[in-house]
Design a protein around this motif. Structure first.
Motif, PDB file in Angstrom:
ATOM      1  N   ALA A 181       0.749  -1.290  -0.073  1.00 32.13           N
ATOM      2  CA  ALA A 181       0.021  -0.009  -0.101  1.00 32.13           C
ATOM      3  C   ALA A 181       0.839   1.374  -0.039  1.00 32.13           C
ATOM      4  O   ALA A 181       0.696   2.169  -0.831  1.00 32.13           O
ATOM      5  CB  ALA A 181      -1.160  -0.015   1.351  1.00 32.13           C
ATOM      6  N   PHE A 182       1.746   1.256   0.820  1.00 34.83           N
ATOM      7  CA  PHE A 182       2.818   2.517   0.985  1.00 34.83           C
ATOM      8  C   PHE A 182       3.668   2.715  -0.513  1.00 34.83           C
ATOM      9  O   PHE A 182       3.836   3.597  -1.149  1.00 34.83           O
ATOM     10  CB  PHE A 182       3.819   2.314   1.802  1.00 34.83           C
ATOM     11  N   GLY A 183       4.146   1.491  -1.136  1.00 34.96           N
ATOM     12  CA  GLY A 183       4.820   1.385  -2.260  1.00 34.96           C
ATOM     13  C   GLY A 183       3.976   1.786  -3.286  1.00 34.96           C
ATOM     14  O   GLY A 183       4.248   2.534  -4.214  1.00 34.96           O
ATOM     15  N   GLY A 216       8.800   3.394  -5.895  1.00 39.23           N
ATOM     16  CA  GLY A 216       7.533   2.659  -5.021  1.00 39.23           C
ATOM     17  C   GLY A 216       8.072   1.315  -4.703  1.00 39.23           C
ATOM     18  O   GLY A 216       7.851   0.976  -3.628  1.00 39.23           O
ATOM     19  N   LEU A 217       8.668   0.513  -5.463  1.00 40.82           N
ATOM     20  CA  LEU A 217       9.032  -0.847  -5.245  1.00 40.82           C
ATOM     21  C   LEU A 217      10.228  -0.807  -4.039  1.00 40.82           C
ATOM     22  O   LEU A 217      10.032  -1.557  -3.104  1.00 40.82           O
ATOM     23  CB  LEU A 217       9.500  -1.398  -6.329  1.00 40.82           C
ATOM     24  N   VAL A 256       3.906   5.062  -6.490  1.00 35.40           N
ATOM     25  CA  VAL A 256       4.088   4.768  -7.729  1.00 35.40           C
ATOM     26  C   VAL A 256       2.689   5.509  -8.297  1.00 35.40           C
ATOM     27  O   VAL A 256       3.127   6.290  -9.446  1.00 35.40           O
ATOM     28  CB  VAL A 256       3.756   3.186  -8.013  1.00 35.40           C
ATOM     29  N   ALA A 257       1.589   5.491  -7.854  1.00 32.52           N
ATOM     30  CA  ALA A 257       0.521   6.316  -8.067  1.00 32.52           C
ATOM     31  C   ALA A 257       0.836   7.674  -8.391  1.00 32.52           C
ATOM     32  O   ALA A 257       0.559   8.522  -9.229  1.00 32.52           O
ATOM     33  CB  ALA A 257      -0.749   6.001  -7.423  1.00 32.52           C
ATOM     34  N   MET A 258       1.335   8.270  -7.118  1.00 32.07           N
ATOM     35  CA  MET A 258       1.626   9.910  -7.072  1.00 32.07           C
ATOM     36  C   MET A 258       2.655  10.206  -7.907  1.00 32.07           C
ATOM     37  O   MET A 258       2.572  11.300  -8.399  1.00 32.07           O
ATOM     38  CB  MET A 258       1.896  10.234  -5.575  1.00 32.07           C
ATOM     39  N   ALA A 259       3.530   9.242  -8.072  1.00 37.33           N
ATOM     40  CA  ALA A 259       4.895   9.717  -8.893  1.00 37.33           C
ATOM     41  C   ALA A 259       4.327   9.912 -10.264  1.00 37.33           C
ATOM     42  O   ALA A 259       4.785  10.842 -10.918  1.00 37.33           O
ATOM     43  CB  ALA A 259       5.733   8.497  -8.839  1.00 37.33           C
TER      44      ALA A 259
END
Length: 218
Positions: A37-39, A155-156, A43-46
């Protein structure tokens, strides 16, 4: 103003998605699910706000970018205001949904907190993981890096850091992420908040210095 609004929204989303997974879904998704969820939030926000602000959503990242010579002091200060405000807003939204009786995914260490790791372990983890995190960020967004893949790499990396360290500190590597929940939960979480300012800042300085002094250079 758009870049500051983007940082506000991005940090709000990180806290709401990441800490929300811990508070609302932790019993169902487990440590791996919380880590993802954090990662995946990053990714989504990036890709969502990255073109606007670079998607720092983390005061330690902004500090590292400043030390590396990639942003001004004025912008860093503006990003910090937006990030801390966004984290507090995200925690407030989570509190409105779930209440604070069972916490808000706040960070900590010691007796009664998850793996009950001591302060020394918590400090080492946060410094080292923040340094590694900003190395990935600065490297994947620097000249010569493959275009379009930075968000995925960052993100990863954050997900892997959470897989390793949730039992140690709940994983901060981000003073704003720690700030929002701690302020609203108060008590022990607030008394331990200092570490999640000091250790990520130290890690950010260490990681960024490698780029500033061209120890890591293409």
């Amino acid at each position: 103003m758009s870049k500051y609004i983007a940082e506000f929204v991005g940090t709000l989303s990180l806290v709401l998605f990441g800490c929300g997974a811990a508070v609302l879904g932790g019993d169902h998704v487990g440590q791996l699910g919380i880590a993802l969820a954090f990662g995946l939030a990053i990714v989504a926000m990036a890709y969502g706000i990255g073109p606007i602000s670079g998607c720092h959503v983390n005061p330690a990242v902004s500090l590292a970018v400043f030390i590396a010579g990639r942003m001004s002091l004025r912008d860093m200060a503006g990003y910090w205001v937006a990030q801390f405000s966004g984290a507090l807003a995200g925690a407030a939204l989570l509190a409105a949904i779930a209440g604070t009786a069972h916490g808000l995914g706040q960070n900590g260490w010691g007796p009664g907190y998850l793996g009950e790791f001591p302060l020394s372990a918590a400090a080492i983890f946060e410094v080292v993981m923040t340094a590694l995190f900003v190395i990935v960020i600065l490297g994947s967004t620097g000249p010569g890096a493959p275009a379009g893949f930075a968000g995925l790499a960052i993100g990863l990396t954050l997900a892997v850091i959470h897989i390793v360290g949730i039992q140690v500190t709940g994983v901060s590597v981000n003073p704003a992420r720690s700030f929002g929940p701690a302020v609203l939960v108060g008590g022990h979480a607030l008394s331990q908040l200092w570490l999640f300012f000091v250790a990520p800042a130290a890690g950010a300085v260490l990681g960024a210095a490698l780029f500033r002094f061209r120890v890591l250079a293409a």
